[in-house]
Design an enzyme around this catalytic site. Sequence first.
Site, PDB file in Angstrom:
ATOM      1  N   LYS A 157       0.393  -1.240   5.059  1.00 22.51           N
ATOM      2  CA  LYS A 157       1.128  -1.547   3.827  1.00 22.51           C
ATOM      3  C   LYS A 157       2.578  -1.804   4.223  1.00 22.51           C
ATOM      4  O   LYS A 157       3.408  -0.893   4.222  1.00 22.51           O
ATOM      5  CB  LYS A 157       0.995  -0.346   2.882  1.00 22.51           C
ATOM      6  CG  LYS A 157       1.224  -0.655   1.431  1.00 22.51           C
ATOM      7  CD  LYS A 157       0.766   0.509   0.571  1.00 22.51           C
ATOM      8  CE  LYS A 157       1.374   0.469  -0.813  1.00 22.51           C
ATOM      9  NZ  LYS A 157       0.916  -0.640  -1.643  1.00 22.51           N
TER      10      LYS A 157
HETATM   11  N1  PPE Z   1      -4.225  -3.853  -2.954  1.00 27.83           N
HETATM   12  C1  PPE Z   1      -2.911  -4.134  -2.835  1.00 27.83           C
HETATM   13  C2  PPE Z   1      -2.498  -5.465  -2.336  1.00 27.83           C
HETATM   14  C3  PPE Z   1      -1.960  -3.162  -3.185  1.00 27.83           C
HETATM   15  O1  PPE Z   1      -0.671  -3.428  -3.071  1.00 27.83           O
HETATM   16  C4  PPE Z   1      -2.384  -1.914  -3.698  1.00 27.83           C
HETATM   17  C5  PPE Z   1      -1.388  -0.875  -4.090  1.00 27.83           C
HETATM   18  C6  PPE Z   1      -3.776  -1.664  -3.786  1.00 27.83           C
HETATM   19  C7  PPE Z   1      -4.661  -2.643  -3.406  1.00 27.83           C
HETATM   20  C8  PPE Z   1      -4.301  -0.323  -4.241  1.00 27.83           C
HETATM   21  O2  PPE Z   1      -4.047   0.678  -3.282  1.00 27.83           O
HETATM   22  P1  PPE Z   1      -3.875   2.228  -3.669  1.00 27.83           P
HETATM   23  O3  PPE Z   1      -2.555   2.354  -4.366  1.00 27.83           O
HETATM   24  O4  PPE Z   1      -3.912   2.918  -2.380  1.00 27.83           O
HETATM   25  O5  PPE Z   1      -5.005   2.588  -4.549  1.00 27.83           O
HETATM   26  N2  PPE Z   1      -0.199  -1.372  -4.678  1.00 27.83           N
HETATM   27  C9  PPE Z   1       0.948  -0.502  -4.802  1.00 27.83           C
HETATM   28  C10 PPE Z   1       2.219  -1.274  -5.043  1.00 27.83           C
HETATM   29  C11 PPE Z   1       2.469  -1.772  -6.408  1.00 27.83           C
HETATM   30  C12 PPE Z   1       3.856  -2.347  -6.566  1.00 27.83           C
HETATM   31  O6  PPE Z   1       4.041  -3.189  -7.454  1.00 27.83           O
HETATM   32  O7  PPE Z   1       4.769  -1.934  -5.833  1.00 27.83           O
HETATM   33  C13 PPE Z   1       0.695   0.605  -5.805  1.00 27.83           C
HETATM   34  O8  PPE Z   1      -0.217   0.527  -6.625  1.00 27.83           O
HETATM   35  O9  PPE Z   1       1.440   1.590  -5.756  1.00 27.83           O
END
Ligand code: PPE
Length: 308
Positions: A157
């Site tokens: 990330k």
């Molecule tokens: N895919 C992507 C591309 C992504 O950024 C997130 C989290 C997820 C899936 C889900 O991952 P998880 O949070 O581990 O369940 N995106 C983060 C960033 C959002 C933002 O706008 O900044 C979040 O949900 O915190």
Amino acid sequence: MQTTEKIWRNGSFVPWEDAQVHVLTHALHYGTGVFEGIRAYDTPSGVAVFRLTDHMERFRRSASLYEMDLGYTTEELAAAVHATLAVNEIGSCYVRPIAFRGAGPMGLYPLDNPVEVIIAVWPWGAYLGEEALDKGVSCKISSFRRIGPNTLPPAAKASGQYINSVLAKLEASRCGFDEAILLNEEGYVADGSGENVFVVRDGVLYTPPTTASCLPGITRATVIRMATALGIEVRQTNLVRTDLYFGDEVFLCGTAAEVTPVASIDGHQTGGRGPLTKQLQDTFFATVNGRDERFADMLEYPVGAEVA
Ligand code: PPE
């Protein structure tokens, strides 16, 4: 954005407005940062952080890909999150740790630039709007493909990787949609701009495997665990766009988005918040709010805190 009082920066607290960086910060030029998105929730036993250790472990993996030494153990970072919540006297909120290469030499070789680690917390309501949790969002299949394991590995990330999501989000919004869903280079569904994707078809729950270039989401893993416990069959399999168009129900999940139904994809209506989406969404919110004992192990309280 609603601010809070203090930000944890390299081991101490600084006032929110003083947490500045130099314009020649390496990460600003080259995207050399790694971050997490975590949520804390008010529960009957106090403020709990959802799957904090799992988030900090992913943070460490992201950092290791970019050869960044965080300088703190997972336990120290977890304690710093709890301390940041406490010093700001905040309950339910979003938690954003980020480690980035700071000011120093210019050029792509980053190892001579200092690594800074910060943790900020602030209130952040429903990511795609309060109404979306009930009515669902409209999605567009993006014309931008998702980054892949041999370009910018989605397993990490990293800040710079999000330029891909920003392009998709801008396009979706310009075209009048709430959110973008990206396909990978092979044409299979990867994930949303900031969420993982699930589809329900004939009572079975489908989601792309992590090899499809989606972020290995912690909410995704949570939904899979909950669905399995509820007796819902889950299949991690490659999906094409028509699997979404023809899905009985489609939803997005992520830390920020929590569990958000999808009302339509490219104008094709889904069943919205159908029975399985609702069951999983209800289970998710009951869990994070400390009202479902079955999954209570995913809530992390400050060490030494009384857990009733
Ligand atoms: N895919 C992507 C591309 C992504 O950024 C997130 C989290 C997820 C899936 C889900 O991952 P998880 O949070 O581990 O369940 N995106 C983060 C960033 C959002 C933002 O706008 O900044 C979040 O949900 O915190």
